[in-house]
Scaffold this active site. Structure first.
Site, PDB file in Angstrom:
ATOM      1  N   ASN A  41       6.999   7.364 -23.201  1.00 32.49           N
ATOM      2  CA  ASN A  41       7.279   7.802 -21.834  1.00 32.49           C
ATOM      3  C   ASN A  41       6.121   8.655 -21.349  1.00 32.49           C
ATOM      4  OD1 ASN A  41       9.862   6.644 -22.023  1.00 32.49           O
ATOM      5  ND2 ASN A  41      10.705   8.517 -22.876  1.00 32.49           N
ATOM      6  N   TYR A  86       5.287  11.220 -24.293  1.00 43.14           N
ATOM      7  CA  TYR A  86       6.039  11.436 -25.525  1.00 43.14           C
ATOM      8  C   TYR A  86       6.576  10.126 -26.065  1.00 43.14           C
ATOM      9  CZ  TYR A  86       9.982  11.908 -22.220  1.00 43.14           C
ATOM     10  OH  TYR A  86      10.898  11.729 -21.211  1.00 43.14           O
ATOM     11  N   GLU A 129      -7.012  10.835 -33.717  1.00 46.65           N
ATOM     12  CA  GLU A 129      -5.834   9.974 -33.804  1.00 46.65           C
ATOM     13  C   GLU A 129      -4.632  10.789 -33.353  1.00 46.65           C
ATOM     14  OE1 GLU A 129      -5.647   8.631 -37.869  1.00 46.65           O
ATOM     15  OE2 GLU A 129      -7.035   6.977 -37.468  1.00 46.65           O
ATOM     16  N   HIS A 153      17.089  18.550 -21.581  1.00 47.11           N
ATOM     17  CA  HIS A 153      17.775  17.268 -21.719  1.00 47.11           C
ATOM     18  C   HIS A 153      17.936  16.842 -23.171  1.00 47.11           C
ATOM     19  CE1 HIS A 153      15.457  16.518 -17.750  1.00 47.11           C
ATOM     20  NE2 HIS A 153      16.645  17.050 -17.472  1.00 47.11           N
ATOM     21  N   ASP A 158      19.388  18.819 -12.742  1.00 45.45           N
ATOM     22  CA  ASP A 158      19.147  19.871 -13.725  1.00 45.45           C
ATOM     23  C   ASP A 158      19.734  21.219 -13.305  1.00 45.45           C
ATOM     24  OD1 ASP A 158      17.860  17.994 -15.245  1.00 45.45           O
ATOM     25  OD2 ASP A 158      15.847  18.807 -14.966  1.00 45.45           O
ATOM     26  N   LYS A 198      11.406  13.055 -30.706  1.00 47.24           N
ATOM     27  CA  LYS A 198      10.304  12.931 -29.747  1.00 47.24           C
ATOM     28  C   LYS A 198       9.035  13.553 -30.325  1.00 47.24           C
ATOM     29  CE  LYS A 198      13.353  13.265 -25.746  1.00 47.24           C
ATOM     30  NZ  LYS A 198      13.734  14.077 -24.582  1.00 47.24           N
TER      31      LYS A 198
END
Length: 185
Positions: free
Chosen positions: A48, A131, A28, A61, A169, A71
């Protein structure tokens, strides 16, 4: 316990219980009850997924409050070096970077609370990263820190001369100059 502390408050490594036999494996990757039993009660609202090749470096970020995101990051294929920087003013780990290799093989996941900058570099030929986020993407709240900020002393696991980095970036501010509204609670 499926969670391991990292030494940074709120930043946790999730190690799912993997059941394997001659057929393969099952685990899981997320179960709200398991997380809640460990004191991690988060409602994720967005998943995402990104695929990249060796040397791609994404980050660092974040989204500023009120659109900040917790996240839960994992690698479906390949290997990445996942990196976070604590941006919560008042945190004992403010400005400190933490990194961990996440791979399809080790099945580890990193639970990153709101208030961290996040990025990763691809260590394998390709990598697919997924994520979960507890808040929706909001372009106007985007922020970041320059991946090569010398104050962070991050070893990305790849030669930076070979890193594939987006133009966006490459021009992010240094930690000392970044604007954000995170506080440690």
């Amino acid at each position: 316990m499926p969670f391991r502390p990292t030494g940074i408050p709120g930043l946790l490594i999730f190690e799912p219980k993997v059941h394997g036999d001659e057929r393969g494996y099952f685990f899981e990757s997320y179960n709200a009850n398991t997380f809640r039993e460990e004191g991690v009660d988060i409602q994720f609202v967005q998943d995402n997924q990104a695929r990249s090749t060796y040397g791609v470096l994404r980050g660092l970020h974040f989204q500023a409050a009120p659109y900040a995101q917790t996240k839960l990051i994992r690698t479906l294929e390949g290997r990445i070096l996942d990196v976070v920087v604590d941006l919560r003013k008042g945190s004992p780990a403010y400005g400190k970077a933490f990194s961990i290799e996440l791979s399809a093989e080790n099945k580890l996941q990193l639970l990153v609370p709101q208030g961290f900058a996040h990025g990763y570099s691809v260590l394998s030929a390709t990598a697919e990263v997924m994520y979960k986020c507890d808040n929706f993407y909001n372009k106007s709240s985007e922020g970041g820190i320059l991946y090569s900020d010398p104050a962070l002393e991050i070893d990305w696991g790849i030669p930076l001369t070979e890193a594939v980095v987006s133009e966006k970036d490459k021009v992010l501010p240094l930690l000392a100059d970044v604007q954000h509204n995170f506080t440690f609670q």
